[in-house]
Design an enzyme around this catalytic site. Structure first.
Site, short mmCIF file in Angstrom:
data_model
loop_
_atom_site.label_atom_id
_atom_site.label_comp_id
_atom_site.label_asym_id
_atom_site.label_seq_id
_atom_site.Cartn_x
_atom_site.Cartn_y
_atom_site.Cartn_z
N ASP A 185 0.85 -1.19 0.00
CA ASP A 185 0.00 0.00 0.00
C ASP A 185 0.88 1.24 0.00
OD1 ASP A 185 0.89 0.11 2.59
OD2 ASP A 185 -1.01 -0.44 3.50
N ASP B 146 -7.88 -7.78 1.83
CA ASP B 146 -6.84 -7.91 2.85
C ASP B 146 -7.44 -7.47 4.18
OD1 ASP B 146 -5.42 -5.19 4.03
OD2 ASP B 146 -6.50 -4.84 2.16
N CYS C 199 -5.57 -27.78 8.36
CA CYS C 199 -4.45 -26.88 8.61
C CYS C 199 -3.37 -27.57 9.44
CB CYS C 199 -4.91 -25.59 9.30
SG CYS C 199 -5.15 -25.71 11.09
#
EC number: 2.4.2.29
Length: 371
Positions: A90, A265, A305
């Site tokens: 960003d 995000d 996971c």
């Protein structure tokens, strides 16, 4: 940058984003690595345990420490972090406003003081691109004028005109530099005022590699946010990726996908993990609570996971209570896996033209503990 739309289900989109360091399937969730890493995780975790293709780093923080020229001398952000996927950075404008004292907004940039040592700095549209060139970002964001909500109409109008001006300056500068591997995204502002959003789109030139919807999740209601996305997304080029900045919850992400957004995000999965909140398909749990002290089951049955295949809720409860650093890593691995699987499953549903039923089934189960 090449973006290919593969399927559209109502307004939900599935595509492929071809970047120099990775091929990214959309919709995509980008883990936030503010300082060039995801807190408590390393590149091996991101690549091998999470299969992350695109993560976010922060220009403001990289600029102040260790410095973009240091990173450039060390081979760029990818080599520095040993992450072989892609980076979106960003512009750093939000952090300049939110972390600094005595910020001064000028027509040609932002004057701010470092939150680290008080030194004075000046971000301009071209300066933040030069920083991101040094980082060798795959996707770069333009400098924009972000307004917190609620805001007066006059301030919103100032914001969109300034943001569009800076975006257009950035685009011309980027064309002059001929950096095809560093893609440039514009940012659309306007708060929740729909006419201001339309004006922002109209003032921002075409020719960007992608377009972000900025200035949301900053104080407005969920309904206002979704109404703004529903209005803004169709105004953006269909053949370019659409990025909703800083959002959000699993519900927010699915709602935004249904409105035509491709990229997301948020710090939520990792920040919540570090603060004992873990995501499951039946809702969130607080692992610090007493009932988990003797719970020998994984965070979620059938979760694939790294954490759930190896450890129990009782062990994670113990690690959190003992303030062990390992807790943050194991919890973050689970929460990021949950988010990445969510958008992966959403993508598959779009490809199979069943996104709305997928969304309905997910939300019914995810929110059932709140009924």
């Amino acid at each position: 940058m090449d973006f290919q739309l593969q399927a559209v289900d109502k307004h939900a989109r599935a595509g492929i984003l071809n970047l120099v360091h990775s091929q990214v399937e959309t919709p995509i969730f980008m883990p936030v690595g503010t300082q060039g890493c995801i807190k408590s995780l390393d590149a091996i975790d991101m690549q091998e345990r999470l299969s992350a293709k695109l993560i976010l780093a922060n220009t403001y923080h990289m600029y102040l420490r260790p410095g973009e020229k240091v990173i450039e001398q060390l081979g760029g952000l990818h080599h520095f972090a040993q992450f072989h996927g892609s980076f979106l950075t960003d512009s750093g404008g939000f952090q300049a406003f939110s972390l600094s004292d005595n910020v001064k907004l000028q027509e040609d940039g932002i004057v701010f003081k470092s939150h680290l040592d008080g030194s004075k700095h000046f971000f301009t549209p071209t300066k933040v691109l030069d920083i991101q060139y040094s980082l060798n970002s795959d996707i770069m964001m333009v400098l924009d004028d972000l307004v917190g909500l609620p805001a007066p109409l006059k301030r919103l109008e100032e914001s969109i005109k300034r943001s569009a001006k800076w975006a257009n300056i950035s685009l011309e500068y980027h064309k002059e530099n001929n950096r095809p591997n560093n893609n440039l995204f514009a940012i659309i502002q306007g708060g929740t005022h729909l006419k201001m959003r339309s004006l922002s789109v109209g003032l921002t030139h075409g020719g960007f590699d992608g377009y972000a919807i900025g200035g949301l999740a900053v104080g407005e209601s969920t309904n206002e946010m979704l109404e703004t996305i529903a209005h803004t997304a169709p105004l953006l080029p269909k053949d370019k990726p659409r990025y909703l900045m800083g959002v959000g919850t699993p519900e927010n992400i699915l709602d935004a996908i249904s409105l035509g957004v491709d990229m997301f995000d948020c710090v939520m999965p990792t920040r919540n993990a570090r603060n004992a909140t873990l995501f499951t398909h039946s809702g969130k749990i607080s692992i610090k609570n007493a009932p988990y002290k003797l719970d020998n089951t994984p965070i979620e049955e059938n979760c694939t996971c790294y954490t759930c295949k190896r450890y129990s809720k009782a062990y994670l409860h113990h690690l959190f209570r003992a303030k062990e650093l390992t807790y943050a890593r194991l919890a973050s691995l689970h929460n990021l896996h949950f988010y990445l699987e969510l958008v992966k499953n959403a993508r598959n549903a779009i490809l199979e033209k069943r996104f709305l039923s997928f969304k309905k089934e997910f939300l019914e189960r995810y929110t059932m503990d709140r009924q």
